[in-house]
Design a protein around this motif. Sequence first.
Motif, PDB file in Angstrom:
ATOM      1  N   LYS A  73     -41.367   4.328 -20.901  1.00  0.00           N
ATOM      2  CA  LYS A  73     -41.667   3.450 -22.043  1.00  0.00           C
ATOM      3  C   LYS A  73     -42.496   4.183 -23.101  1.00  0.00           C
ATOM      4  O   LYS A  73     -42.310   3.989 -24.290  1.00  0.00           O
ATOM      5  CB  LYS A  73     -42.432   2.211 -21.579  1.00  0.00           C
ATOM      6  CG  LYS A  73     -41.598   1.233 -20.803  1.00  0.00           C
ATOM      7  CD  LYS A  73     -42.465   0.072 -20.336  1.00  0.00           C
ATOM      8  CE  LYS A  73     -41.722  -0.810 -19.355  1.00  0.00           C
ATOM      9  NZ  LYS A  73     -42.583  -1.875 -18.820  1.00  0.00           N
ATOM     10  N   ARG A  74     -43.435   5.011 -22.635  1.00  0.00           N
ATOM     11  CA  ARG A  74     -44.339   5.693 -23.565  1.00  0.00           C
ATOM     12  C   ARG A  74     -43.763   6.989 -24.128  1.00  0.00           C
ATOM     13  O   ARG A  74     -44.214   7.472 -25.152  1.00  0.00           O
ATOM     14  CB  ARG A  74     -45.646   6.033 -22.849  1.00  0.00           C
ATOM     15  CG  ARG A  74     -46.452   4.824 -22.484  1.00  0.00           C
ATOM     16  CD  ARG A  74     -47.811   5.267 -22.040  1.00  0.00           C
ATOM     17  NE  ARG A  74     -48.219   4.511 -20.865  1.00  0.00           N
ATOM     18  CZ  ARG A  74     -49.279   4.762 -20.176  1.00  0.00           C
ATOM     19  NH1 ARG A  74     -50.042   5.771 -20.491  1.00  0.00           N
ATOM     20  NH2 ARG A  74     -49.598   4.034 -19.152  1.00  0.00           N
ATOM     21  N   LEU A  75     -42.802   7.579 -23.449  1.00  0.00           N
ATOM     22  CA  LEU A  75     -42.289   8.893 -23.802  1.00  0.00           C
ATOM     23  C   LEU A  75     -41.242   8.776 -24.899  1.00  0.00           C
ATOM     24  O   LEU A  75     -40.328   7.974 -24.826  1.00  0.00           O
ATOM     25  CB  LEU A  75     -41.665   9.540 -22.559  1.00  0.00           C
ATOM     26  CG  LEU A  75     -41.198  10.973 -22.686  1.00  0.00           C
ATOM     27  CD1 LEU A  75     -42.388  11.888 -22.938  1.00  0.00           C
ATOM     28  CD2 LEU A  75     -40.496  11.384 -21.405  1.00  0.00           C
ATOM     29  N   THR A  76     -41.387   9.609 -25.914  1.00  0.00           N
ATOM     30  CA  THR A  76     -40.356   9.652 -26.951  1.00  0.00           C
ATOM     31  C   THR A  76     -39.265  10.620 -26.505  1.00  0.00           C
ATOM     32  O   THR A  76     -39.551  11.635 -25.874  1.00  0.00           O
ATOM     33  CB  THR A  76     -40.952  10.132 -28.298  1.00  0.00           C
ATOM     34  OG1 THR A  76     -41.514  11.428 -28.105  1.00  0.00           O
ATOM     35  CG2 THR A  76     -42.016   9.176 -28.789  1.00  0.00           C
ATOM     36  N   PRO A  77     -38.014  10.345 -26.807  1.00  0.00           N
ATOM     37  CA  PRO A  77     -36.942  11.243 -26.378  1.00  0.00           C
ATOM     38  C   PRO A  77     -37.029  12.591 -27.091  1.00  0.00           C
ATOM     39  O   PRO A  77     -37.501  12.682 -28.219  1.00  0.00           O
ATOM     40  CB  PRO A  77     -35.665  10.494 -26.756  1.00  0.00           C
ATOM     41  CG  PRO A  77     -36.059   9.369 -27.636  1.00  0.00           C
ATOM     42  CD  PRO A  77     -37.526   9.161 -27.498  1.00  0.00           C
ATOM     43  N   LEU A  78     -36.568  13.634 -26.399  1.00  0.00           N
ATOM     44  CA  LEU A  78     -36.597  14.980 -26.963  1.00  0.00           C
ATOM     45  C   LEU A  78     -35.522  15.121 -28.045  1.00  0.00           C
ATOM     46  O   LEU A  78     -34.422  14.602 -27.911  1.00  0.00           O
ATOM     47  CB  LEU A  78     -36.331  16.022 -25.881  1.00  0.00           C
ATOM     48  CG  LEU A  78     -37.378  16.186 -24.794  1.00  0.00           C
ATOM     49  CD1 LEU A  78     -36.914  17.208 -23.769  1.00  0.00           C
ATOM     50  CD2 LEU A  78     -38.706  16.602 -25.377  1.00  0.00           C
ATOM     51  N   THR A  79     -35.877  15.850 -29.057  1.00  0.00           N
ATOM     52  CA  THR A  79     -34.880  16.183 -30.083  1.00  0.00           C
ATOM     53  C   THR A  79     -34.060  17.359 -29.566  1.00  0.00           C
ATOM     54  O   THR A  79     -34.421  18.009 -28.588  1.00  0.00           O
ATOM     55  CB  THR A  79     -35.561  16.562 -31.412  1.00  0.00           C
ATOM     56  OG1 THR A  79     -36.320  17.756 -31.194  1.00  0.00           O
ATOM     57  CG2 THR A  79     -36.463  15.444 -31.924  1.00  0.00           C
ATOM     58  N   ASN A  80     -32.955  17.649 -30.234  1.00  0.00           N
ATOM     59  CA  ASN A  80     -32.122  18.780 -29.829  1.00  0.00           C
ATOM     60  C   ASN A  80     -32.896  20.090 -29.906  1.00  0.00           C
ATOM     61  O   ASN A  80     -32.748  20.960 -29.049  1.00  0.00           O
ATOM     62  CB  ASN A  80     -30.857  18.857 -30.680  1.00  0.00           C
ATOM     63  CG  ASN A  80     -29.885  17.763 -30.317  1.00  0.00           C
ATOM     64  OD1 ASN A  80     -29.942  17.213 -29.219  1.00  0.00           O
ATOM     65  ND2 ASN A  80     -28.991  17.431 -31.235  1.00  0.00           N
ATOM     66  N   GLU A  81     -33.721  20.223 -30.925  1.00  0.00           N
ATOM     67  CA  GLU A  81     -34.521  21.437 -31.073  1.00  0.00           C
ATOM     68  C   GLU A  81     -35.507  21.582 -29.917  1.00  0.00           C
ATOM     69  O   GLU A  81     -35.662  22.660 -29.340  1.00  0.00           O
ATOM     70  CB  GLU A  81     -35.274  21.408 -32.408  1.00  0.00           C
ATOM     71  CG  GLU A  81     -36.104  22.653 -32.668  1.00  0.00           C
ATOM     72  CD  GLU A  81     -36.894  22.554 -33.973  1.00  0.00           C
ATOM     73  OE1 GLU A  81     -37.726  23.442 -34.192  1.00  0.00           O
ATOM     74  OE2 GLU A  81     -36.690  21.602 -34.744  1.00  0.00           O
ATOM     75  N   GLN A  82     -36.178  20.486 -29.549  1.00  0.00           N
ATOM     76  CA  GLN A  82     -37.119  20.526 -28.440  1.00  0.00           C
ATOM     77  C   GLN A  82     -36.399  20.838 -27.125  1.00  0.00           C
ATOM     78  O   GLN A  82     -36.902  21.584 -26.286  1.00  0.00           O
ATOM     79  CB  GLN A  82     -37.850  19.184 -28.318  1.00  0.00           C
ATOM     80  CG  GLN A  82     -38.835  18.934 -29.434  1.00  0.00           C
ATOM     81  CD  GLN A  82     -39.372  17.509 -29.385  1.00  0.00           C
ATOM     82  OE1 GLN A  82     -38.684  16.578 -28.960  1.00  0.00           O
ATOM     83  NE2 GLN A  82     -40.619  17.347 -29.833  1.00  0.00           N
ATOM     84  N   ARG A  83     -35.207  20.282 -26.952  1.00  0.00           N
ATOM     85  CA  ARG A  83     -34.434  20.539 -25.739  1.00  0.00           C
ATOM     86  C   ARG A  83     -34.052  22.025 -25.650  1.00  0.00           C
ATOM     87  O   ARG A  83     -34.136  22.637 -24.589  1.00  0.00           O
ATOM     88  CB  ARG A  83     -33.180  19.657 -25.742  1.00  0.00           C
ATOM     89  CG  ARG A  83     -32.485  19.632 -24.403  1.00  0.00           C
ATOM     90  CD  ARG A  83     -31.367  18.599 -24.342  1.00  0.00           C
ATOM     91  NE  ARG A  83     -31.918  17.248 -24.276  1.00  0.00           N
ATOM     92  CZ  ARG A  83     -31.783  16.324 -25.232  1.00  0.00           C
ATOM     93  NH1 ARG A  83     -31.114  16.578 -26.332  1.00  0.00           N
ATOM     94  NH2 ARG A  83     -32.306  15.130 -25.086  1.00  0.00           N
ATOM     95  N   ASP A  84     -33.646  22.619 -26.792  1.00  0.00           N
ATOM     96  CA  ASP A  84     -33.318  24.042 -26.815  1.00  0.00           C
ATOM     97  C   ASP A  84     -34.551  24.896 -26.504  1.00  0.00           C
ATOM     98  O   ASP A  84     -34.476  25.891 -25.774  1.00  0.00           O
ATOM     99  CB  ASP A  84     -32.740  24.452 -28.173  1.00  0.00           C
ATOM    100  CG  ASP A  84     -31.321  23.954 -28.359  1.00  0.00           C
ATOM    101  OD1 ASP A  84     -30.652  23.640 -27.351  1.00  0.00           O
ATOM    102  OD2 ASP A  84     -30.876  23.864 -29.534  1.00  0.00           O
ATOM    103  N   GLN A  85     -35.699  24.498 -27.063  1.00  0.00           N
ATOM    104  CA  GLN A  85     -36.939  25.229 -26.786  1.00  0.00           C
ATOM    105  C   GLN A  85     -37.296  25.152 -25.300  1.00  0.00           C
ATOM    106  O   GLN A  85     -37.743  26.140 -24.707  1.00  0.00           O
ATOM    107  CB  GLN A  85     -38.079  24.669 -27.636  1.00  0.00           C
ATOM    108  CG  GLN A  85     -37.964  24.996 -29.104  1.00  0.00           C
ATOM    109  CD  GLN A  85     -39.017  24.267 -29.933  1.00  0.00           C
ATOM    110  OE1 GLN A  85     -39.757  23.425 -29.426  1.00  0.00           O
ATOM    111  NE2 GLN A  85     -39.061  24.588 -31.223  1.00  0.00           N
ATOM    112  N   MET A  86     -37.092  23.996 -24.701  1.00  0.00           N
ATOM    113  CA  MET A  86     -37.375  23.818 -23.278  1.00  0.00           C
ATOM    114  C   MET A  86     -36.455  24.720 -22.444  1.00  0.00           C
ATOM    115  O   MET A  86     -36.914  25.380 -21.505  1.00  0.00           O
ATOM    116  CB  MET A  86     -37.167  22.362 -22.863  1.00  0.00           C
ATOM    117  CG  MET A  86     -37.310  22.113 -21.386  1.00  0.00           C
ATOM    118  SD  MET A  86     -38.911  21.549 -20.848  1.00  0.00           S
ATOM    119  CE  MET A  86     -39.144  20.097 -21.787  1.00  0.00           C
ATOM    120  N   GLN A  87     -35.179  24.778 -22.778  1.00  0.00           N
ATOM    121  CA  GLN A  87     -34.236  25.626 -22.052  1.00  0.00           C
ATOM    122  C   GLN A  87     -34.615  27.109 -22.200  1.00  0.00           C
ATOM    123  O   GLN A  87     -34.565  27.863 -21.225  1.00  0.00           O
ATOM    124  CB  GLN A  87     -32.800  25.398 -22.548  1.00  0.00           C
ATOM    125  CG  GLN A  87     -32.253  24.023 -22.245  1.00  0.00           C
ATOM    126  CD  GLN A  87     -32.155  23.748 -20.754  1.00  0.00           C
ATOM    127  OE1 GLN A  87     -31.937  24.662 -19.958  1.00  0.00           O
ATOM    128  NE2 GLN A  87     -32.340  22.493 -20.375  1.00  0.00           N
TER     129      GLN A  87
END
Length: 122
Positions: A73-87
Amino acid sequence: MILKDRLGLTQRQKNLWGLGFSVIAAGSLIKFGYFYLSREMIIENLERRDKEARKYLKESENFGNWAAQDRQKRLTPLTNEQRDQMQSYLLMMAQSNKDVYPTTSYMKGADSGREVRREAGR
């Protein structure tokens, strides 16, 4: 009685053999009783501990589910850029610490949603 008479035992020997058998029989009976009671106590204790453990496990599962829902509920979904950075970060960690992270991993592509196999060493 006939067997004892044929063996030629004196009355004192007969009494001693009878006493010996009585001691063995009494010891066996006490041993049986002790192990029967201790078995019952162990089983009751295990059942009680199992019941408490199941109750604690259920409470932990409920709390874990609640905590996961609360985080979502509190977490905002990751953007594509954030997902790429995480990978990229995960790949970098896999390359630098091969004992902890696998060298080959299956990861989802950020844009296409297709599965991509990436070699950590490359």
